[in-house]
Motif scaffolding. Structure first.
Motif, short mmCIF file in Angstrom:
data_model
loop_
_atom_site.label_atom_id
_atom_site.label_comp_id
_atom_site.label_asym_id
_atom_site.label_seq_id
_atom_site.Cartn_x
_atom_site.Cartn_y
_atom_site.Cartn_z
N LYS A 66 0.83 -1.22 0.00
CA LYS A 66 0.00 0.00 0.00
C LYS A 66 0.86 1.26 0.00
N ARG A 67 2.16 1.04 -0.08
CA ARG A 67 3.04 2.20 -0.01
C ARG A 67 4.27 1.95 -0.88
N VAL A 68 4.73 2.98 -1.57
CA VAL A 68 5.91 2.82 -2.41
C VAL A 68 7.15 3.22 -1.61
N LEU A 69 8.09 2.28 -1.48
CA LEU A 69 9.37 2.59 -0.84
C LEU A 69 10.47 2.21 -1.82
N ASP A 70 11.60 2.90 -1.72
CA ASP A 70 12.69 2.68 -2.67
C ASP A 70 13.50 1.43 -2.27
N TYR A 71 13.41 0.38 -3.08
CA TYR A 71 14.14 -0.86 -2.77
C TYR A 71 15.65 -0.63 -2.75
N SER A 85 15.31 -1.48 12.37
CA SER A 85 14.71 -0.35 13.09
C SER A 85 15.29 0.98 12.61
N ALA A 86 16.60 1.01 12.38
CA ALA A 86 17.24 2.25 11.93
C ALA A 86 16.74 2.62 10.54
N ILE A 87 16.59 1.62 9.66
CA ILE A 87 16.08 1.90 8.31
C ILE A 87 14.64 2.41 8.41
N ALA A 88 13.85 1.75 9.27
CA ALA A 88 12.45 2.15 9.43
C ALA A 88 12.36 3.61 9.92
N LEU A 91 13.27 6.07 7.07
CA LEU A 91 12.31 6.18 5.98
C LEU A 91 10.89 6.48 6.46
N GLY A 92 10.73 6.62 7.76
CA GLY A 92 9.40 6.94 8.30
C GLY A 92 8.41 5.80 8.07
N ALA A 93 8.88 4.56 8.20
CA ALA A 93 7.99 3.39 8.02
C ALA A 93 8.12 2.51 9.26
N SER A 94 7.27 1.49 9.35
CA SER A 94 7.38 0.57 10.48
C SER A 94 8.43 -0.50 10.19
N THR A 95 8.93 -1.14 11.24
CA THR A 95 9.92 -2.21 11.06
C THR A 95 9.33 -3.35 10.24
N ASP A 96 8.03 -3.64 10.48
CA ASP A 96 7.37 -4.71 9.71
C ASP A 96 7.34 -4.39 8.22
N THR A 97 7.10 -3.12 7.89
CA THR A 97 7.07 -2.74 6.47
C THR A 97 8.44 -2.93 5.84
N ILE A 98 9.50 -2.55 6.56
CA ILE A 98 10.85 -2.71 6.01
C ILE A 98 11.16 -4.20 5.84
N SER A 99 10.77 -4.98 6.84
CA SER A 99 11.00 -6.43 6.77
C SER A 99 10.25 -7.03 5.58
N ASN A 100 9.05 -6.55 5.36
CA ASN A 100 8.25 -7.00 4.20
C ASN A 100 8.97 -6.67 2.89
N ARG A 101 9.54 -5.48 2.80
CA ARG A 101 10.24 -5.10 1.56
C ARG A 101 11.53 -5.91 1.38
N VAL A 102 12.18 -6.24 2.49
CA VAL A 102 13.40 -7.06 2.40
C VAL A 102 13.04 -8.45 1.89
N SER A 103 11.90 -9.00 2.34
CA SER A 103 11.44 -10.31 1.85
C SER A 103 11.21 -10.26 0.35
N ARG A 104 10.53 -9.21 -0.10
CA ARG A 104 10.27 -9.07 -1.53
C ARG A 104 11.59 -8.93 -2.29
N ALA A 105 12.49 -8.11 -1.71
CA ALA A 105 13.79 -7.91 -2.36
C ALA A 105 14.57 -9.22 -2.44
N SER A 106 14.41 -10.08 -1.43
CA SER A 106 15.18 -11.35 -1.43
C SER A 106 14.73 -12.23 -2.59
N ARG A 107 13.43 -12.25 -2.89
CA ARG A 107 12.96 -13.08 -4.01
C ARG A 107 13.42 -12.49 -5.33
#
Ligand SMILES: [Zn+2]
Length: 376
Positions: A66-71, A85-88, A91-107
């Protein structure tokens, strides 16, 4: 801007899902659209062959987000020793959101790695060793076996094994370990199995190159020869003289001349670049699958983005390892534009475990959640 057209049918059971000799997919019809805050109006389509419906977002790495973040920024920060936590915070996002983007980036990273490997020509010996860290708590150390190119320091494969805590302990710690053993006892042959899976990749390196023989250096850990003997493919290639397993003491000076320099070098890089592997950190991994996702992202960055030697030109580790430079650049340009599909990606057993979150996390009940679209 050119209007979006689906590159293939989104249903893996449809014959139009797979590339058709380069012919563009045309068996779709427009099927309305919907409005989103993050991505504006999103066009939908229907496959005329199988009836499956999908949208432009189905083909985006940000499918369902639901939000665009720069991979690029997230990956750059993750690989520069920033904690989630530091990345979150930055970027003004939650830790869960960053973790979600890292999962997507891993695939995305695993698919990139797999796609590039089809045209490589590696011409180098290899070194393998286990990198020791931990996940969940210090009672669950782990061994991440890596297979690294002797000349390029390209990481060809990695695998994970949870170990039982060893070494000096107080009586209270020993008692605590006994309790944990009764509920979560790691596989005593974990290192052996993990090494066999990782060393198996050296056979692919051998077949992709033109050299008749390849040397695989390790330290004197007794699990390694046992793993080789237990693997029919590895043992056969050693019998034929195509693969030579050579060992050196892990106490030998850690210089550039040491045959284990490639793994020692990677050990150092992981300790300084990935926050969870820094000694005495409080930002340690809590979930094995998430830890391996972060490692997959890091290894992609190390292999394809990081310069091999800062003072010796701009070649990446992959280019030194015999990967095609033009193909890497082309892949990097579209890296974050098209979603990676499991059905269109060839993965090794270990990569598949990382993609599907198939590894065991001590003290965790049930399987890790993986969105359904990530299985397609
Ligand atoms: Zn279809």
């Amino acid at each position: 801007m050119k209007p979006f057209t689906p590159p293939f049918c989104a249903s893996p059971t449809c014959s139009h899902h797979f590339p058709d000799g380069g012919a563009p997919y045309s068996r779709f019809i427009a099927w309305g659209s919907y409005l989103t805050q993050a991505f504006g109006r999103v066009p939908r389509f229907r496959c005329a062959a199988c009836g499956a419906t999908f949208s432009r977002q189905t083909f985006s790495p940000d499918y369902y987000s639901k939000r665009v973040l720069d991979y690029e920024e997230i990956v750059g920060r993750l690989c520069s020793c920033e904690s989630l936590s530091a990345i979150a915070r930055a970027l003004g996002a939650s830790t869960d959101t960053i973790s979600n983007r890292v999962s997507r980036a891993s695939r995305q990273a695993l698919a990139f790695d797999s796609g590039q490997a089809s045209t490589r020509h590696p011409e180098e010996d290899l070194a393998a060793d286990g990198f020791e860290s931990f996940c969940v708590s210090q009672y669950f150390p782990n061994n991440i076996t890596v297979l690294v190119g002797a000349r390029s320091q390209f990481v060809y494969a990695c695998d994970h094994a949870t170990l039982r805590r060893k070494g000096r302990m107080t009586q209270a710690q020993r008692a605590r370990r006994e309790v944990l053993d009764s509920v979560a006892r790691p596989d005593p042959r974990g290192i052996e199995k993990s090494f066999a899976r990782t060393a198996g990749e050296s056979l692919r390196v051998l077949s992709d190159g033109a050299r008749p023989r390849l040397r695989l250096w390790t330290d004197e850990n007794q699990a390694y020869p046992r793993a080789i003997r237990a693997s029919p493919c590895l043992a056969a290639q050693i019998g034929l003289g195509r693969l030579r397993h050579l060992t050196i003491s892990s106490r030998a000076a850690r210089t550039r001349c040491n045959p284990l320099f490639p793994v020692n070098y990677l050990d150092r890089e992981l300790r300084k670049d990935l926050r969870e592997h820094v000694r005495e950190t409080v930002c340690f991994g809590r979930n094995v699958n998430r830890q391996m996702e972060r490692l997959s992202v890091y290894l992609w960055w190390h292999n394809f983005r990081k310069v091999h030697r800062a003072r010796e030109g701009s070649r990446s580790h992959a280019e030194v390892a015999g990967y095609d430079q033009g193909r890497i650049e082309k892949g990097l340009r579209s890296m974050w534009q098209r979603r990676a599909w499991l059905s269109l990606t060839e993965l090794t057993e270990s990569m598949l475990d990382s993609w599907l979150r198939g590894r065991w996390t001590p003290l965790r009940c049930g399987e890790d959640y993986l969105p359904r679209f990530a299985r397609a």
